[in-house]
Design an enzyme around this catalytic site. Structure first.
Site, mmCIF file in Angstrom:
data_model
loop_
_atom_site.group_PDB
_atom_site.id
_atom_site.type_symbol
_atom_site.label_atom_id
_atom_site.label_comp_id
_atom_site.label_asym_id
_atom_site.label_seq_id
_atom_site.Cartn_x
_atom_site.Cartn_y
_atom_site.Cartn_z
ATOM 1 N N ASN A 100 42.434 -30.240 -13.147
ATOM 2 C CA ASN A 100 41.906 -29.036 -13.767
ATOM 3 C C ASN A 100 40.433 -28.847 -13.437
ATOM 4 O OD1 ASN A 100 44.421 -28.913 -14.871
ATOM 5 N ND2 ASN A 100 43.811 -29.634 -16.895
ATOM 6 N N VAL A 101 40.027 -27.601 -13.347
ATOM 7 C CA VAL A 101 38.624 -27.269 -13.049
ATOM 8 C C VAL A 101 37.972 -26.603 -14.264
ATOM 9 C CG1 VAL A 101 39.128 -26.974 -10.592
ATOM 10 C CG2 VAL A 101 39.233 -24.982 -12.105
ATOM 11 N N ASP A 102 38.723 -26.540 -15.406
ATOM 12 C CA ASP A 102 38.297 -25.711 -16.539
ATOM 13 C C ASP A 102 37.209 -26.347 -17.413
ATOM 14 O OD1 ASP A 102 41.500 -26.420 -18.194
ATOM 15 O OD2 ASP A 102 39.631 -27.583 -18.220
ATOM 16 N N HIS A 117 39.775 -31.620 -8.150
ATOM 17 C CA HIS A 117 39.690 -30.275 -7.559
ATOM 18 C C HIS A 117 38.393 -29.566 -7.911
ATOM 19 C CE1 HIS A 117 44.366 -30.355 -7.561
ATOM 20 N NE2 HIS A 117 43.865 -31.038 -6.552
ATOM 21 N N CYS A 148 18.270 -18.543 -1.528
ATOM 22 C CA CYS A 148 18.019 -18.398 -0.080
ATOM 23 C C CYS A 148 18.667 -17.120 0.440
ATOM 24 C CB CYS A 148 18.565 -19.610 0.679
ATOM 25 S SG CYS A 148 20.350 -19.523 1.019
ATOM 26 N N GLY A 185 51.272 -32.570 -18.200
ATOM 27 C CA GLY A 185 51.149 -31.133 -17.951
ATOM 28 C C GLY A 185 50.882 -30.758 -16.515
ATOM 29 N N SER A 187 52.993 -29.699 -12.756
ATOM 30 C CA SER A 187 54.287 -29.417 -12.124
ATOM 31 C C SER A 187 54.504 -30.333 -10.923
ATOM 32 C CB SER A 187 54.327 -27.951 -11.678
ATOM 33 O OG SER A 187 53.283 -27.716 -10.737
ATOM 34 N N ASN A 211 55.790 -33.227 -20.366
ATOM 35 C CA ASN A 211 55.866 -31.879 -19.806
ATOM 36 C C ASN A 211 56.902 -31.094 -20.593
ATOM 37 O OD1 ASN A 211 56.224 -29.595 -18.022
ATOM 38 N ND2 ASN A 211 55.201 -30.831 -16.453
ATOM 39 N N GLU A 213 58.837 -29.019 -19.164
ATOM 40 C CA GLU A 213 60.004 -28.856 -18.287
ATOM 41 C C GLU A 213 60.177 -30.107 -17.436
ATOM 42 O OE1 GLU A 213 58.803 -25.569 -15.723
ATOM 43 O OE2 GLU A 213 57.453 -26.885 -14.585
HETATM 44 C C1 BV8 Z 1 44.614 -30.646 1.219
HETATM 45 C C2 BV8 Z 1 41.327 -25.623 -7.668
HETATM 46 C C3 BV8 Z 1 44.174 -31.255 3.463
HETATM 47 C C4 BV8 Z 1 41.136 -24.174 -7.435
HETATM 48 C C5 BV8 Z 1 43.544 -26.226 -6.858
HETATM 49 C C6 BV8 Z 1 50.826 -25.463 3.339
HETATM 50 C C7 BV8 Z 1 49.651 -24.798 3.657
HETATM 51 C C8 BV8 Z 1 48.398 -25.249 3.212
HETATM 52 C C9 BV8 Z 1 48.310 -26.415 2.452
HETATM 53 C C10 BV8 Z 1 49.495 -27.073 2.136
HETATM 54 C C11 BV8 Z 1 50.742 -26.616 2.574
HETATM 55 N N1 BV8 Z 1 51.693 -27.461 2.093
HETATM 56 C C12 BV8 Z 1 51.096 -28.427 1.379
HETATM 57 C C13 BV8 Z 1 49.760 -28.229 1.421
HETATM 58 C C14 BV8 Z 1 48.753 -29.042 0.778
HETATM 59 C C15 BV8 Z 1 48.291 -28.301 -0.457
HETATM 60 C C16 BV8 Z 1 49.423 -28.275 -1.465
HETATM 61 O O1 BV8 Z 1 49.751 -29.295 -2.047
HETATM 62 N N2 BV8 Z 1 50.011 -27.079 -1.675
HETATM 63 C C17 BV8 Z 1 51.119 -26.973 -2.625
HETATM 64 C C18 BV8 Z 1 51.040 -25.615 -3.346
HETATM 65 C C19 BV8 Z 1 52.426 -27.114 -1.854
HETATM 66 N N3 BV8 Z 1 47.179 -29.073 -0.963
HETATM 67 C C20 BV8 Z 1 45.950 -28.784 -0.530
HETATM 68 O O2 BV8 Z 1 45.689 -27.842 0.200
HETATM 69 C C21 BV8 Z 1 44.865 -29.751 -0.972
HETATM 70 N N4 BV8 Z 1 44.071 -30.085 0.145
HETATM 71 O O3 BV8 Z 1 45.760 -30.977 1.321
HETATM 72 O O4 BV8 Z 1 43.696 -30.770 2.231
HETATM 73 C C22 BV8 Z 1 42.976 -31.694 4.184
HETATM 74 C C23 BV8 Z 1 42.719 -33.057 4.310
HETATM 75 C C24 BV8 Z 1 41.609 -33.461 5.019
HETATM 76 C C25 BV8 Z 1 40.735 -32.517 5.580
HETATM 77 C C26 BV8 Z 1 40.979 -31.141 5.386
HETATM 78 C C27 BV8 Z 1 42.110 -30.721 4.689
HETATM 79 C C28 BV8 Z 1 43.950 -29.090 -1.998
HETATM 80 C C29 BV8 Z 1 44.729 -28.770 -3.235
HETATM 81 C C30 BV8 Z 1 43.766 -28.279 -4.317
HETATM 82 C C31 BV8 Z 1 43.942 -26.796 -4.510
HETATM 83 N N5 BV8 Z 1 43.113 -26.366 -5.642
HETATM 84 N N6 BV8 Z 1 42.750 -25.874 -7.876
HETATM 85 C C32 BV8 Z 1 41.287 -23.402 -8.718
HETATM 86 O O5 BV8 Z 1 41.739 -23.973 -9.744
HETATM 87 O O6 BV8 Z 1 40.962 -22.212 -8.687
HETATM 88 S S1 BV8 Z 1 45.170 -26.602 -7.190
HETATM 89 C C33 BV8 Z 1 45.676 -25.861 -8.656
HETATM 90 O O7 BV8 Z 1 47.028 -26.321 -8.835
HETATM 91 C C34 BV8 Z 1 44.958 -26.326 -9.906
HETATM 92 O O8 BV8 Z 1 43.963 -27.304 -9.683
HETATM 93 C C35 BV8 Z 1 46.076 -26.958 -10.719
HETATM 94 O O9 BV8 Z 1 45.640 -27.930 -11.554
HETATM 95 C C36 BV8 Z 1 46.877 -27.491 -9.605
HETATM 96 C C37 BV8 Z 1 48.197 -28.070 -9.860
HETATM 97 O O10 BV8 Z 1 48.911 -27.212 -10.715
HETATM 98 P P1 BV8 Z 1 49.286 -27.810 -12.150
HETATM 99 O O11 BV8 Z 1 48.046 -28.376 -12.762
HETATM 100 O O12 BV8 Z 1 50.434 -28.729 -12.011
HETATM 101 O O13 BV8 Z 1 49.635 -26.504 -12.936
HETATM 102 P P2 BV8 Z 1 51.028 -25.738 -12.905
HETATM 103 O O14 BV8 Z 1 50.813 -24.392 -13.520
HETATM 104 O O15 BV8 Z 1 51.628 -25.842 -11.534
HETATM 105 O O16 BV8 Z 1 51.967 -26.607 -13.871
HETATM 106 C C38 BV8 Z 1 51.652 -26.674 -15.249
HETATM 107 C C39 BV8 Z 1 52.653 -27.647 -15.817
HETATM 108 O O17 BV8 Z 1 52.350 -27.843 -17.197
HETATM 109 C C40 BV8 Z 1 54.087 -27.124 -15.765
HETATM 110 O O18 BV8 Z 1 54.915 -28.174 -15.295
HETATM 111 C C41 BV8 Z 1 54.403 -26.782 -17.223
HETATM 112 O O19 BV8 Z 1 55.763 -27.067 -17.556
HETATM 113 C C42 BV8 Z 1 53.509 -27.750 -17.951
HETATM 114 N N7 BV8 Z 1 53.101 -27.303 -19.286
HETATM 115 C C43 BV8 Z 1 52.797 -26.038 -19.683
HETATM 116 N N8 BV8 Z 1 52.408 -26.062 -20.982
HETATM 117 C C44 BV8 Z 1 52.456 -27.358 -21.382
HETATM 118 C C45 BV8 Z 1 52.897 -28.156 -20.318
HETATM 119 N N9 BV8 Z 1 53.049 -29.492 -20.411
HETATM 120 C C46 BV8 Z 1 52.763 -30.062 -21.598
HETATM 121 N N10 BV8 Z 1 52.326 -29.366 -22.676
HETATM 122 C C47 BV8 Z 1 52.176 -28.017 -22.602
HETATM 123 N N11 BV8 Z 1 51.756 -27.345 -23.695
HETATM 124 ZN ZN ZN Z 2 21.292 -21.142 -0.296
#
Ligand code: BV8
Ligand code: ZN
Length: 238
Positions: A100-102, A117, A148, A185, A187, A211, A213
């Site tokens: 999380n970034v929040d 992240h 700048c 929490g 996915s 979670n 789900e």
């Molecule tokens: C990297 C910051 C390589 C920004 C985020 C194809 C193309 C390009 C890239 C990829 C690709 N395939 C795979 C990749 C890699 C990619 C990736 O994994 N993509 C996924 C979508 C397939 N990863 C990357 O690109 C990473 N970098 O690989 O770099 C590299 C290496 C070396 C040199 C250069 C490059 C970077 C990933 C980081 C991206 N940034 N966030 C912003 O926030 O604005 S990710 C973003 O998703 C958030 O950080 C978030 O935290 C994160 C994960 O999501 P979740 O936290 O799991 O949230 P979600 O909504 O999905 O799920 C919530 C869950 O909570 C659910 O399961 C729900 O049931 C549950 N829930 C809900 N309420 C509750 C609960 N559980 C309990 N209690 C509750 N009350």
């Molecule tokens: Zn600057």
């Protein structure tokens, strides 16, 4: 007989926690892939990329400015607070690894935090590289600029970007050495963060998932507890 979560927590000496957007859901922060995860007609994967920022820095900053304003209206919840209690109890036997970034873990009082992240309250100049914290919401200018004159970007990791230098290595080390990993929490779709779970399992740690789900990891973990983090965590950490 499935081991009891409370027993696993009580007997663990080194506990690592991995949190995702779900731990902030009960504070009223939309998750990425849940119902509230959309903003206007966009998906996070469309906006949280260097290409999107390159193409339209104003649009991307409008999204972040909107999220930052929303975050000023919410508070950490019982799930965040339960993790602070666990940190107080375990000291350096505890680490919180968050996707999380929040900033809600910081506001709840967590200190031993690895931010995989980045942080939505950090900014970085794409020209001179100057970094800083900017907690103004709304921002006076969108997109904001550095002294700048260069464009500032949010201090977060976008899709396709490497995680901050050294942070993921430290997170892997913690996953390798912990007795217990709590996965709260998330996915479990975003890598390399999600890879910490099989890593911990492979090295003999117990893993408890909390979670609403089922996730791709639910069938592999020691215990997969279905329910809200804000309700389950206080119960198992007591
Ligand atoms: C990297 C910051 C390589 C920004 C985020 C194809 C193309 C390009 C890239 C990829 C690709 N395939 C795979 C990749 C890699 C990619 C990736 O994994 N993509 C996924 C979508 C397939 N990863 C990357 O690109 C990473 N970098 O690989 O770099 C590299 C290496 C070396 C040199 C250069 C490059 C970077 C990933 C980081 C991206 N940034 N966030 C912003 O926030 O604005 S990710 C973003 O998703 C958030 O950080 C978030 O935290 C994160 C994960 O999501 P979740 O936290 O799991 O949230 P979600 O909504 O999905 O799920 C919530 C869950 O909570 C659910 O399961 C729900 O049931 C549950 N829930 C809900 N309420 C509750 C609960 N559980 C309990 N209690 C509750 N009350
Ligand atoms: Zn600057």
């Amino acid at each position: 007989m499935t081991p009891d979560a409370r027993e696993l927590v009580k007997s663990a000496r080194r506990v690592a926690v991995l949190t995702g957007a779900g731990i902030s859901a009960e504070s009223g922060v939309p998750t990425f892939r849940g119902a509230g995860g959309l903003w206007r007609t966009f998906r996070a994967e469309d906006l949280a990329t260097p290409q999107a920022f390159q193409r339209d820095p104003k649009l991307v900053w409008e999204w972040y400015d909107w999220r930052r304003q929303w975050l000023l209206t919410v508070e950490p919840n019982a799930g965040h607070r339960a993790l602070v209690e666990l940190e107080d109890r375990l000291g350096d036997g505890f680490v919180l690894i968050t996707q999380n970034v929040d900033g809600l873990h910081d506001r709840a009082g967590s200190h031993r935090v690895l931010k995989l992240h980045g942080d939505i309250w950090e900014v970085r100049c794409i020209e001179c590289g100057r970094r800083g914290r900017d907690e103004r919401a709304p921002l006076p200018d969108v997109p904001p600029r550095c002294e700048c004159g260069g464009l500032l970007r949010p201090g977060v990791v976008w899709f396709g970007e490497a995680l901050p230098e050294g942070v993921f290595e430290r997170a892997m080390e913690q996953a390798l050495n912990c007795d217990l990993l709590l996965v709260i929490g998330t996915s479990a779709q975003v890598y390399p963060a999600a890879g910490l779970v099989p890593l911990a399992l492979r090295h003999g740690a117990d893993v408890i998932e909390v979670n609403l789900e089922e996730t791709p990891q639910s069938s592999h973990v020691t215990l997969s507890l279905r329910g809200k983090a804000g309700e389950i965590l206080p119960g198992i950490l007591r």
